[in-house]
Write a protein that holds these residues in place. Structure first.
Motif, short mmCIF file in Angstrom:
data_model
loop_
_atom_site.label_atom_id
_atom_site.label_comp_id
_atom_site.label_asym_id
_atom_site.label_seq_id
_atom_site.Cartn_x
_atom_site.Cartn_y
_atom_site.Cartn_z
N GLU A 18 23.03 19.19 6.36
CA GLU A 18 24.04 20.08 5.65
C GLU A 18 23.71 21.09 4.59
O GLU A 18 22.42 20.23 3.63
N PRO A 19 24.10 21.69 4.31
CA PRO A 19 23.42 22.67 2.50
C PRO A 19 23.78 21.37 1.53
O PRO A 19 24.64 20.79 1.43
N GLY A 20 22.57 21.61 1.19
CA GLY A 20 21.83 20.94 -0.36
C GLY A 20 22.12 19.12 -0.15
O GLY A 20 21.92 18.47 -0.65
N SER A 21 22.05 18.82 1.30
CA SER A 21 21.12 17.89 1.64
C SER A 21 19.49 17.11 0.76
O SER A 21 18.61 18.42 0.13
N SER A 22 19.17 16.71 0.64
CA SER A 22 18.09 15.82 -0.20
C SER A 22 17.25 15.28 0.12
O SER A 22 17.45 13.55 1.35
N PHE A 23 16.11 15.02 -0.01
CA PHE A 23 15.15 14.06 0.49
C PHE A 23 13.85 13.51 -0.04
O PHE A 23 13.98 14.21 -1.20
N GLY A 24 13.20 12.66 -0.03
CA GLY A 24 12.16 11.37 -0.69
C GLY A 24 13.35 11.22 -1.64
O GLY A 24 14.23 11.18 -2.03
N PRO A 25 11.86 10.52 -2.99
CA PRO A 25 11.79 9.27 -3.95
C PRO A 25 13.02 10.36 -4.55
O PRO A 25 13.68 11.77 -5.43
N LEU A 26 14.27 9.56 -5.18
CA LEU A 26 14.74 9.59 -6.41
C LEU A 26 13.41 9.85 -8.32
O LEU A 26 13.18 8.56 -8.13
N VAL A 27 13.77 11.06 -8.56
CA VAL A 27 12.88 11.27 -9.78
C VAL A 27 13.74 11.34 -10.75
O VAL A 27 13.91 11.80 -10.94
#
Length: 238
Positions: A89-98
């Motif tokens: 959805e709009p704003g979905s995030s990916f990859g490690p938490l940094v």
């Protein structure tokens, strides 16, 4: 099967704080041409998804809103890399938490209500119990104290919905173009039993993805293993 909502234990003695964000993300939508909404969800998060192979990787590094055509172009680039069952959805995030972390933490950590972090030792104990759907993903958190255990993020697939009986009787269907529902989370949650998974012991709702749910098996294992940091609120299903 009984289901529970997973929430932060606000009475906890722990002082831990996590300040971070995921490495990549889809933009929000600016002024949908159908519903005219500008919005970004952001609670559907996939920390296992690596975008380094995407040629336009830089387009995923800045949080912003874009016209829907640009959002759709970028989401099409991501879809082949998603785990089975993932929904964006709009704003979905990916990859490690940094980011940064400091203080003391329980077995589970919820920096925001829709992220569920767990110490690697605790995850290993839960996996040894034979629970389903426990996928821990590495984080890139810098701890100020020394000798900190490894903190992982659980990847929670969106499955299951709320029952219509707990939703406003007069409500519009989701937008045909951007998918926005425009309904606030009800104070009292009633789960739609027919939509709940049988092969996952921890997951997030599809329609209200800020809500993390788990099964009675998950709760029993956490209590028996004395894992702390969260509380479990029982929910009814129909």
């Amino acid at each position: 099967m009984r289901y529970f909502r997973v929430e932060e234990d606000r009475s906890s003695r722990y002082t831990g704080d996590v300040d971070g964000s995921h490495k990549w993300g889809l933009p929000g939508i600016f002024c949908c041409p159908v519903c005219q909404a500008t919005w970004s969800g952001g609670s559907k998060t996939y920390p296992s998804v690596d975008l380094t192979s995407v040629s336009q990787m830089a387009d995923f590094e800045e949080a912003r809103v874009e016209p829907i055509e640009e959002y759709e172009r970028l989401s099409d680039l991501v879809r082949p890399l998603l785990p089975v069952g993932a929904i964006v959805e709009p704003g979905s995030s990916f990859g490690p938490l940094v980011g940064k972390a400091q203080g003391s933490f329980g077995s589970f950590v919820t920096p925001v209500p829709w992220w569920l972090l767990v110490w690697s030792e605790a995850l290993e104990k839960l996996q040894a119990e034979g629970l389903h759907g426990l996928k821990g993903c590495s984080t890139q958190l810098r701890f100020r104290q020394r000798a900190s255990p490894e903190l992982l993020e659980l990847e929670l697939l969106p499955v299951g919905r709320l029952h219509p009986d707990c939703l406003p009787p007069e409500r519009r269907p989701p937008c045909s173009r951007c998918g926005r529902r425009g309904i606030r989370l009800p104070e009292t949650l009633l789960l739609d039993a027919a939509t709940l998974p049988r092969d996952l012991d921890v997951f997030r709702l599809e329609d209200f993805s800020t809500v993390i749910l788990c099964t009675e098996r998950f709760v029993d294992a956490c209590l028996r293993l004395e894992l702390d940091g969260v509380i479990f609120q029982p929910l009814s299903a129909k």
